[in-house]
Design an enzyme around this catalytic site. Structure first.
Site, PDB file in Angstrom:
ATOM      1  N   ASP A  54       0.847  -1.191   0.000  1.00  0.00           N
ATOM      2  CA  ASP A  54       0.000   0.000   0.000  1.00  0.00           C
ATOM      3  C   ASP A  54       0.884   1.242   0.000  1.00  0.00           C
ATOM      4  O   ASP A  54       1.905   1.305   0.686  1.00  0.00           O
ATOM      5  CB  ASP A  54      -0.919  -0.003   1.228  1.00  0.00           C
ATOM      6  CG  ASP A  54      -2.051   0.994   1.099  1.00  0.00           C
ATOM      7  OD1 ASP A  54      -3.212   0.566   0.978  1.00  0.00           O
ATOM      8  OD2 ASP A  54      -1.784   2.228   1.120  1.00  0.00           O
TER       9      ASP A  54
ATOM     10  N   HIS B 232     -10.367  -5.149  -3.050  1.00  0.00           N
ATOM     11  CA  HIS B 232      -9.024  -5.371  -2.501  1.00  0.00           C
ATOM     12  C   HIS B 232      -9.112  -5.698  -1.021  1.00  0.00           C
ATOM     13  O   HIS B 232     -10.022  -5.253  -0.325  1.00  0.00           O
ATOM     14  CB  HIS B 232      -8.121  -4.154  -2.735  1.00  0.00           C
ATOM     15  CG  HIS B 232      -8.720  -2.864  -2.266  1.00  0.00           C
ATOM     16  ND1 HIS B 232      -9.647  -2.164  -3.003  1.00  0.00           N
ATOM     17  CD2 HIS B 232      -8.538  -2.147  -1.138  1.00  0.00           C
ATOM     18  CE1 HIS B 232     -10.012  -1.071  -2.358  1.00  0.00           C
ATOM     19  NE2 HIS B 232      -9.361  -1.037  -1.210  1.00  0.00           N
TER      20      HIS B 232
HETATM   21  P1  5GP Z   1      -9.761   1.582   0.427  1.00  0.00           P
HETATM   22  O1  5GP Z   1      -9.941   2.835   1.234  1.00  0.00           O
HETATM   23  O2  5GP Z   1     -10.376   1.711  -0.942  1.00  0.00           O
HETATM   24  O3  5GP Z   1     -10.175   0.340   1.149  1.00  0.00           O
HETATM   25  O4  5GP Z   1      -8.194   1.413   0.230  1.00  0.00           O
HETATM   26  C1  5GP Z   1      -7.509   1.884  -0.886  1.00  0.00           C
HETATM   27  C2  5GP Z   1      -6.033   1.774  -0.561  1.00  0.00           C
HETATM   28  O5  5GP Z   1      -5.304   1.937  -1.753  1.00  0.00           O
HETATM   29  C3  5GP Z   1      -5.541   2.855   0.414  1.00  0.00           C
HETATM   30  O6  5GP Z   1      -4.981   2.222   1.562  1.00  0.00           O
HETATM   31  C4  5GP Z   1      -4.504   3.622  -0.388  1.00  0.00           C
HETATM   32  O7  5GP Z   1      -3.392   4.018   0.379  1.00  0.00           O
HETATM   33  C5  5GP Z   1      -4.118   2.636  -1.478  1.00  0.00           C
HETATM   34  N1  5GP Z   1      -3.700   3.257  -2.713  1.00  0.00           N
HETATM   35  C6  5GP Z   1      -4.332   4.270  -3.381  1.00  0.00           C
HETATM   36  N2  5GP Z   1      -3.681   4.560  -4.511  1.00  0.00           N
HETATM   37  C7  5GP Z   1      -2.612   3.731  -4.569  1.00  0.00           C
HETATM   38  C8  5GP Z   1      -1.548   3.554  -5.527  1.00  0.00           C
HETATM   39  O8  5GP Z   1      -1.473   4.225  -6.559  1.00  0.00           O
HETATM   40  N3  5GP Z   1      -0.630   2.594  -5.256  1.00  0.00           N
HETATM   41  C9  5GP Z   1      -0.688   1.827  -4.135  1.00  0.00           C
HETATM   42  N4  5GP Z   1       0.281   0.912  -3.962  1.00  0.00           N
HETATM   43  N5  5GP Z   1      -1.679   1.955  -3.215  1.00  0.00           N
HETATM   44  C10 5GP Z   1      -2.619   2.900  -3.434  1.00  0.00           C
END
Ligand code: 5GP
Ligand code: ZN
Length: 114
Positions: free
Chosen positions: A30, A100
């Site tokens: 992440d 995810h």
């Molecule tokens: P959600 O809030 O949708 O459950 O989690 C999305 C996750 O994706 C977040 O923890 C955020 O830090 C991660 N994330 C967002 N954009 C990117 C990216 O471009 N690369 C990576 N490796 N992680 C990302």
């Protein structure tokens, strides 16, 4: 799926730090870790969220759970333990609409969620 961030990561158009990959699953770090280990496990096809799991694509999800212990071992947290989080939709704060699973560990985690 066009213009999906995580589909672009699967395709290699957007770089990521890969931890594990097989035919069905990609695991990568992440970008904003909330713990010493914070890895995202995603299906290598576009599935929006848990509301979009079907008989046709469920293999991608079972595979995530089949390999999660391997990913945890690679990250050095298999024995100590870890937490898996999956956000679905607005109230859960899902920011990336490609299903995810957050694998979080490497430290004593806080009390349960909310
Ligand atoms: P959600 O809030 O949708 O459950 O989690 C999305 C996750 O994706 C977040 O923890 C955020 O830090 C991660 N994330 C967002 N954009 C990117 C990216 O471009 N690369 C990576 N490796 N992680 C990302
Ligand atoms: Zn996608």
């Amino acid at each position: 799926m066009q213009d999906c961030l995580f589909c672009h990561i699967v395709d290699g158009d957007i770089p990521s730090t890969k931890v594990f990959e097989n035919e069905y699953v990609l695991a990568f770090k992440d970008i904003h870790p909330v713990a010493p280990v914070h890895v995202l496990l995603i299906p290598k096809i576009h599935i929006q969220d848990t509301n979009h799991i079907t008989d046709e694509n469920v293999r991608y999800i079972t595979e995530i759970y089949r390999v999660v212990d391997q990913v945890a071992e690679i990250c050095g947290i298999k024995e100590e333990g870890y937490r898996i989080i999956c956000n679905c939709g607005e109230d859960a704060g899902q920011m990336v609409p490609h299903l995810h699973f957050h694998l979080i560990g490497g430290a004593k985690l806080g009390e349960k969620i909310i």
